[in-house]
Design a protein around this motif. Structure first.
Motif, PDB file in Angstrom:
ATOM      1  N   UNK A 250       0.821  -1.211   0.000  1.00 29.52           N
ATOM      2  CA  UNK A 250       0.000   0.000   0.000  1.00 29.52           C
ATOM      3  C   UNK A 250       0.857   1.264   0.000  1.00 29.52           C
ATOM      4  N   UNK A 251       2.170   1.092  -0.308  1.00 30.17           N
ATOM      5  CA  UNK A 251       3.110   2.211  -0.414  1.00 30.17           C
ATOM      6  C   UNK A 251       3.424   2.480  -1.885  1.00 30.17           C
ATOM      7  N   UNK A 252       3.779   3.729  -2.170  1.00 30.57           N
ATOM      8  CA  UNK A 252       4.249   4.083  -3.511  1.00 30.57           C
ATOM      9  C   UNK A 252       5.752   3.785  -3.590  1.00 30.57           C
ATOM     10  N   UNK A 253       6.151   2.937  -4.540  1.00 31.02           N
ATOM     11  CA  UNK A 253       7.547   2.542  -4.748  1.00 31.02           C
ATOM     12  C   UNK A 253       8.182   2.062  -3.443  1.00 31.02           C
ATOM     13  N   UNK A 254       7.662   1.008  -2.831  1.00 30.73           N
ATOM     14  CA  UNK A 254       8.122   0.594  -1.502  1.00 30.73           C
ATOM     15  C   UNK A 254       9.581   0.180  -1.444  1.00 30.73           C
ATOM     16  N   UNK A 255      10.141  -0.342  -2.524  1.00 31.66           N
ATOM     17  CA  UNK A 255      11.535  -0.789  -2.503  1.00 31.66           C
ATOM     18  C   UNK A 255      12.475   0.359  -2.165  1.00 31.66           C
ATOM     19  N   UNK A 256      12.118   1.574  -2.577  1.00 27.71           N
ATOM     20  CA  UNK A 256      12.970   2.736  -2.315  1.00 27.71           C
ATOM     21  C   UNK A 256      12.486   3.552  -1.120  1.00 27.71           C
ATOM     22  N   UNK A 257      11.182   3.821  -1.048  1.00 29.35           N
ATOM     23  CA  UNK A 257      10.707   4.786  -0.063  1.00 29.35           C
ATOM     24  C   UNK A 257      10.821   4.271   1.371  1.00 29.35           C
ATOM     25  N   UNK A 258      10.604   2.978   1.606  1.00 31.21           N
ATOM     26  CA  UNK A 258      10.699   2.465   2.974  1.00 31.21           C
ATOM     27  C   UNK A 258      12.135   2.565   3.471  1.00 31.21           C
ATOM     28  N   UNK A 259      13.110   2.168   2.644  1.00 31.89           N
ATOM     29  CA  UNK A 259      14.514   2.275   3.034  1.00 31.89           C
ATOM     30  C   UNK A 259      14.940   3.712   3.268  1.00 31.89           C
ATOM     31  N   UNK A 260      14.511   4.612   2.404  1.00 31.00           N
ATOM     32  CA  UNK A 260      14.869   6.026   2.576  1.00 31.00           C
ATOM     33  C   UNK A 260      14.265   6.604   3.841  1.00 31.00           C
ATOM     34  N   UNK A 261      13.040   6.189   4.156  1.00 27.03           N
ATOM     35  CA  UNK A 261      12.406   6.702   5.376  1.00 27.03           C
ATOM     36  C   UNK A 261      13.184   6.260   6.615  1.00 27.03           C
ATOM     37  N   UNK A 262      13.744   5.058   6.583  1.00 21.76           N
ATOM     38  CA  UNK A 262      14.557   4.568   7.709  1.00 21.76           C
ATOM     39  C   UNK A 262      15.816   5.423   7.854  1.00 21.76           C
ATOM     40  N   UNK A 263      16.511   5.681   6.742  1.00 27.30           N
ATOM     41  CA  UNK A 263      17.754   6.459   6.780  1.00 27.30           C
ATOM     42  C   UNK A 263      17.514   7.857   7.331  1.00 27.30           C
ATOM     43  N   UNK A 264      16.419   8.501   6.913  1.00 30.83           N
ATOM     44  CA  UNK A 264      16.108   9.850   7.377  1.00 30.83           C
ATOM     45  C   UNK A 264      15.750   9.849   8.859  1.00 30.83           C
ATOM     46  N   UNK A 265      15.034   8.832   9.285  1.00 31.15           N
ATOM     47  CA  UNK A 265      14.510   8.814  10.653  1.00 31.15           C
ATOM     48  C   UNK A 265      15.555   8.428  11.700  1.00 31.15           C
ATOM     49  N   UNK A 266      16.585   7.663  11.333  1.00 28.46           N
ATOM     50  CA  UNK A 266      17.541   7.123  12.317  1.00 28.46           C
ATOM     51  C   UNK A 266      18.136   8.196  13.230  1.00 28.46           C
ATOM     52  N   UNK A 267      18.788   9.264  12.714  1.00 30.69           N
ATOM     53  CA  UNK A 267      19.406  10.241  13.630  1.00 30.69           C
ATOM     54  C   UNK A 267      18.384  11.057  14.409  1.00 30.69           C
TER      55      UNK A 267
END
Length: 491
Positions: A250-267
């Motif tokens: 139910x995500x748009x382009x999940x292969x990229x957006x889920x990973x990117x959201x993790x990278x942004x959220x970590x710090x």
């Protein structure tokens, strides 16, 4: 692209990788009818809202100034390994069902089912704790005149029922409605923690506290209690990056957006936890920390005596409630998708897979999870105080989640041949650390971190819930396999 992934996984017939590719293709086809509601911005806010639990700053504050070293240790041993493994697996398999699909591919159907079963059990119990948290925070909102509310036998159950019925209604309408609760929850969490981080400086300027050093370092004693707290700060507080992957279809382009959201959220998440805990340590005596609602408690103390407190504190508690409702919406939505994807594999009746003709949500699964969650919520509140009820539900739910994380970290360690892209040695090393912390958490969490009437009874309750729930799961799995075998024999 997904097509490139499928081409890369083509192997000789019956090879593990070929079977995995076939599963990926099947899940993608079944997910095609879902509404693609979640983009990168939604996922970043959702990650922050879901991972940054408000109660963990109270748990960590029990370490005093030693919390900083424990937060850093939890980040190195669990938080960063978790992020790396989730990004790797989601890139290979951006599928509705998330960890259930990853474990089924990497570890086999049996372990995939039990991974999903334990995540699902975690979701049921953790939603039950939200009812307790919401009820407690409302009592803070109403003020000192209503402190008797949490002691009234009817109050917490009534609030819990209202919250679960409401969240079930939202889930039926789907993520087109639910994502706004999640986004609002993420923004509310920013504002709430921002204020919590600032309030000690205000208290220092007013002379309410003598000094404040948010990055003060002390070495806590390595007792069993403190190791228990370390496990909770790792798997309890820092977990959750994999959860939104349950909704990958139910995500748009999940292969990229889920990973990117993790990278942004970590710090961002790490800073919120560390500075938020420092604020609680500065404002609340260690032996008086409210483990259910430490942030409203700290804000109430920090703004005490200020005329503006009558406005600021209630407003921030409303923001906290907004986050809790958003988190309930996400957890509940994810939890209703797990029976659906198990139904796709024939492990549960097809009844769980039926979608609402308009909203494209698994209505039957939603109603089933709603009723069962309500039963567990009310059962967990019988015969104990609010703090103990919260700890029983949280500890048992956390161990279920810990079992799922054992599977998450086991995939890159033992399942290289079943994956389209073998994990690098560095990722395997990170997974070993994450597995060790998850195992420690599961073992130590059967013991309480608060004073209870009888710790033996407390521990026995948790062990009984763990064993009983997984025996039920085993019965469901075996029954599903028998039904599948009978259908195959008939055909």
């Amino acid at each position: 692209s997904d097509a490139a992934y499928r081409r890369s996984t083509v192997e000789p017939a019956k090879s593990p990788a070929s079977e995995s590719a076939s599963r990926v293709h099947s899940v993608e086809e079944r997910s095609a009818g879902f509404r693609k509601e979640l983009g990168l911005g939604d996922l970043v806010l959702t990650q922050i809202m879901y991972v940054v639990g408000t109660g963990w700053v109270g748990t960590a504050a029990k370490l005093g100034s030693g919390h900083l070293l424990f937060w850093l240790g939890a980040a190195m041993l669990f938080y960063l390994p978790q992020a790396a493994v989730v990004i790797y697996l989601n890139r290979l398999m951006p599928l509705e069902g998330g960890l259930y699909q990853w474990a089924s591919v990497g570890l086999g159907e049996f372990w995939g089912f039990f991974t999903a079963w334990n995540i699902w059990a975690y979701g049921v119990l953790i939603i039950a704790t939200f009812g307790v948290m919401i009820a407690t925070n409302i009592s803070y909102l109403v003020g000192a005149s209503a402190t008797w509310l949490t002691g009234a036998a009817w109050y917490t159950p009534v609030v819990s029922v209202i919250a679960i019925v409401g969240i079930t209604t939202i889930a039926i309408n789907g993520l087109r409605v639910g994502k706004w609760f999640q986004n609002a929850g993420g923004l509310a969490q920013f504002l709430t923690f921002g204020t919590l981080i600032i309030v000690p400086f205000i208290a220092l300027k007013r002379g309410a506290i003598a000094e404040y050093h948010p990055l003060a370092v002390a070495v806590p004693a390595f007792t069993m209690l403190n190791l228990n707290l370390l496990g909770k700060m790792a798997l309890g507080a820092f977990s959750g990056f994999e959860y939104v992957a349950i909704l990958a279809g139910e995500c748009r382009n999940p292969a990229k957006t889920i990973g990117r959201s993790v990278i942004i959220a970590v710090p961002i998440i790490a800073a919120m936890f560390i500075f938020g805990t420092s604020a609680v340590v500065a404002l609340v005596p260690k032996d008086q920390i409210d483990l259910v609602s430490p942030i409203p408690q700290a804000l109430t103390i920090g703004f005490k005596g200020m005329g503006i407190a009558s406005i600021i504190v209630p407003a921030l508690i409303i923001l906290l409630l907004t986050r809790q409702l958003g988190n309930m919406a996400l957890t509940f939505a994810g939890n209703t998708r797990l029976p659906m994807v198990a139904g796709w594999d024939g492990l549960l009746p097809a009844w769980f897979t039926r979608l609402h003709p308009r909203f494209k949500t698994p209505t039957n699964s939603i109603l089933f999870v709603g009723v069962l969650t309500l039963v567990f919520t009310l059962a967990g509140q019988m015969g104990v105080g609010v703090q103990e009820a919260f700890q029983v539900l949280e500890n048992a739910g956390g161990i279920f989640y810990g079992f799922a994380y054992l599977a998450l970290f086991a995939i890159p360690i033992v399942a290289s041949r079943r994956l389209a892209e073998p994990p690098p040695l560095s990722l395997k090393g990170a997974a070993v650390m994450g597995f060790a912390i998850s195992l420690m958490y599961c073992i130590l969490s059967v013991f309480p971190i608060i004073d209870v009437k009888d710790w033996h009874t407390f521990t026995a309750k948790i062990i009984a819930v763990l064993l009983g729930t997984n025996l039920v799961g085993l019965a469901i799995y075996l029954n599903g396999r028998r039904r599948a075998h009978a259908r195959t024999t008939t055909l």
